[in-house]
Design a protein around this motif. Structure first.
Motif, PDB file in Angstrom:
ATOM      1  N   GLU A   1       0.818  -1.216   0.000  1.00  0.00           N
ATOM      2  CA  GLU A   1       0.000   0.000   0.000  1.00  0.00           C
ATOM      3  C   GLU A   1       0.855   1.270   0.000  1.00  0.00           C
ATOM      4  O   GLU A   1       0.332   2.366   0.254  1.00  0.00           O
ATOM      5  CB  GLU A   1      -0.925  -0.002   1.226  1.00  0.00           C
ATOM      6  CG  GLU A   1      -1.778  -1.246   1.367  1.00  0.00           C
ATOM      7  CD  GLU A   1      -2.643  -1.502   0.144  1.00  0.00           C
ATOM      8  OE1 GLU A   1      -3.186  -0.519  -0.401  1.00  0.00           O
ATOM      9  OE2 GLU A   1      -2.761  -2.676  -0.269  1.00  0.00           O
ATOM     10  N   ASP A   2       2.122   1.156  -0.313  1.00  0.00           N
ATOM     11  CA  ASP A   2       3.033   2.309  -0.323  1.00  0.00           C
ATOM     12  C   ASP A   2       2.902   3.018  -1.671  1.00  0.00           C
ATOM     13  O   ASP A   2       3.767   2.910  -2.544  1.00  0.00           O
ATOM     14  CB  ASP A   2       4.466   1.834  -0.085  1.00  0.00           C
ATOM     15  CG  ASP A   2       5.413   2.971   0.268  1.00  0.00           C
ATOM     16  OD1 ASP A   2       5.037   4.149   0.073  1.00  0.00           O
ATOM     17  OD2 ASP A   2       6.532   2.687   0.729  1.00  0.00           O
ATOM     18  N   VAL A   3       1.805   3.759  -1.830  1.00  0.00           N
ATOM     19  CA  VAL A   3       1.485   4.324  -3.142  1.00  0.00           C
ATOM     20  C   VAL A   3       1.365   5.851  -3.139  1.00  0.00           C
ATOM     21  O   VAL A   3       1.114   6.440  -4.186  1.00  0.00           O
ATOM     22  CB  VAL A   3       0.184   3.702  -3.696  1.00  0.00           C
ATOM     23  CG1 VAL A   3       0.395   2.217  -3.970  1.00  0.00           C
ATOM     24  CG2 VAL A   3      -0.988   3.908  -2.746  1.00  0.00           C
TER      25      VAL A   3
ATOM     26  N   VAL B   1       4.971  -6.312   0.910  1.00  0.00           N
ATOM     27  CA  VAL B   1       4.286  -6.757   2.124  1.00  0.00           C
ATOM     28  C   VAL B   1       2.814  -6.330   2.083  1.00  0.00           C
ATOM     29  O   VAL B   1       2.524  -5.126   2.043  1.00  0.00           O
ATOM     30  CB  VAL B   1       4.979  -6.194   3.375  1.00  0.00           C
ATOM     31  CG1 VAL B   1       4.297  -6.719   4.631  1.00  0.00           C
ATOM     32  CG2 VAL B   1       6.463  -6.570   3.377  1.00  0.00           C
ATOM     33  N   PRO B   2       1.884  -7.268   2.106  1.00  0.00           N
ATOM     34  CA  PRO B   2       0.457  -6.927   2.017  1.00  0.00           C
ATOM     35  C   PRO B   2       0.007  -6.047   3.175  1.00  0.00           C
ATOM     36  O   PRO B   2       0.455  -6.209   4.324  1.00  0.00           O
ATOM     37  CB  PRO B   2      -0.238  -8.293   2.074  1.00  0.00           C
ATOM     38  CG  PRO B   2       0.813  -9.287   1.684  1.00  0.00           C
ATOM     39  CD  PRO B   2       2.106  -8.720   2.174  1.00  0.00           C
TER      40      PRO B   2
ATOM     41  N   VAL C   1       8.325   0.108  10.288  1.00  0.00           N
ATOM     42  CA  VAL C   1       7.969  -0.917  11.270  1.00  0.00           C
ATOM     43  C   VAL C   1       7.114  -2.003  10.621  1.00  0.00           C
ATOM     44  O   VAL C   1       7.223  -3.183  10.947  1.00  0.00           O
ATOM     45  CB  VAL C   1       7.238  -0.264  12.461  1.00  0.00           C
ATOM     46  CG1 VAL C   1       6.663  -1.320  13.386  1.00  0.00           C
ATOM     47  CG2 VAL C   1       8.192   0.649  13.238  1.00  0.00           C
ATOM     48  N   GLY C   2       6.270  -1.613   9.664  1.00  0.00           N
ATOM     49  CA  GLY C   2       5.383  -2.569   9.026  1.00  0.00           C
ATOM     50  C   GLY C   2       6.105  -3.613   8.192  1.00  0.00           C
ATOM     51  O   GLY C   2       5.636  -4.751   8.065  1.00  0.00           O
ATOM     52  N   VAL C   3       7.243  -3.249   7.599  1.00  0.00           N
ATOM     53  CA  VAL C   3       7.987  -4.218   6.791  1.00  0.00           C
ATOM     54  C   VAL C   3       9.049  -4.946   7.603  1.00  0.00           C
ATOM     55  O   VAL C   3       9.728  -5.831   7.080  1.00  0.00           O
ATOM     56  CB  VAL C   3       8.638  -3.541   5.557  1.00  0.00           C
ATOM     57  CG1 VAL C   3       7.587  -2.849   4.701  1.00  0.00           C
ATOM     58  CG2 VAL C   3       9.745  -2.560   5.956  1.00  0.00           C
TER      59      VAL C   3
END
Length: 279
Positions: free
Chosen positions: A202-204, A251-252, A259-261
């Motif tokens: 979602e890194d868009v 990563v979904p 932190v999310g990855v």
């Protein structure tokens, strides 16, 4: 430098999560560590994992988030801090491109690594390096200059990439690389280093990386992709075209969050450490 940390009122700050120490080579810069509390100067040196912050300088956050990993996998975590505003007030981006005015941030990191190796009984000949966002920019350019010092490199969501292409000017490509850094691109050395790339699915958002005319803009960036996902895929394709194997994790459910990855990064780093790489 050679004095061993003691487990007393003074030495208690040299194990576990440490304060930020000024680099003895350039005291404008500093670093913190997580050192497993049972590690001693008499034990074999532990592997070193360096987590490079991005524009927000979240070095303390990364030190704390990697604590359990350090304990579980028997390693020392080093989180450098390159403050904003070095050279001119409000300057944010200089470290990402390695060289700025009289400074070489890649070399300053190596001075920190050597200092930590001596003071905290860590392996220093080769280490694992990860950076996210602005840190991802720093680490892939560091990889080009110093592949011989890396046991593995993890490149997280860089907003601007440098392709291995000597027809393109630095920092879009690597034209004049040897004149700038004093070494040439060593493809065989690059191919020998395990490479990880990671970005959230979602890194868009593009407002920060498509800032035409900004202090960290260079014409040609737009050709590498619109989002960080597209740009990382461009970098992956560029590496693979030069025979550099890449593990890419998208990563979904994760946006632009280091932190999310982290779980994907830690899986990669754990695999590198499990190969029993030594200095």
């Amino acid at each position: 430098m050679s004095q061993s940390p003691e487990r007393d009122a003074q030495g208690a700050h040299f194990i576990g999560g440490t304060p930020f120490f000024a680099s003895q080579h350039d005291q404008r810069l500093s670093y913190a560590l997580y050192v497993p509390k049972d590690h001693t100067p008499q034990a074999p040196p532990l592997p070193l994992v360096v987590i490079q912050h991005g524009t927000g300088r979240s070095a303390e956050l990364y030190r704390d988030r990697w604590k359990e990993f350090a304990i579980r996998h028997r390693c020392i975590i080093l989180t450098p801090l390159f403050p904003a505003g070095i050279g001119e007030p409000g300057e944010l981006h200089n470290f990402k491109f390695l060289k700025y005015q009289d400074m070489r941030f890649d070399e300053e990191l190596l001075y920190m690594v050597d200092e930590v190796g001596e003071r905290f009984n860590a392996q220093r000949e080769r280490f694992v390096l990860h950076g996210f966002s602005g840190g991802g920019q720093f680490v892939h350019r560091f990889f080009y200059v110093h592949p011989d010092r890396l046991a593995g490199v993890s490149i997280g969501a860089p907003g601007r990439i440098t392709q291995l292409d000597d027809t393109l000017p630095w920092w879009i490509g690597t034209a004049d690389f040897e004149e700038r850094f004093g070494v040439g691109i060593d493809l065989e050395a690059l191919r020998s280093v395990p490479v990880h790339m990671v970005v959230g699915a979602e890194d868009v958002e593009t407002w920060e990386i498509n800032n035409v005319g900004g202090p960290n803009w260079m014409d040609g960036v737009e050709k590498t992709g619109r989002t960080r996902i597209e740009r990382l895929r461009t970098l992956r394709d560029n590496f693979e075209a030069h025979g550099i194997k890449v593990r890419l994790d998208i990563v979904p459910g994760v946006a632009h969050q280091g932190v999310g990855v982290a779980p994907a990064v830690q899986e990669f780093v754990a695999d590198v450490l499990a190969r029993n790489l030594t200095s």
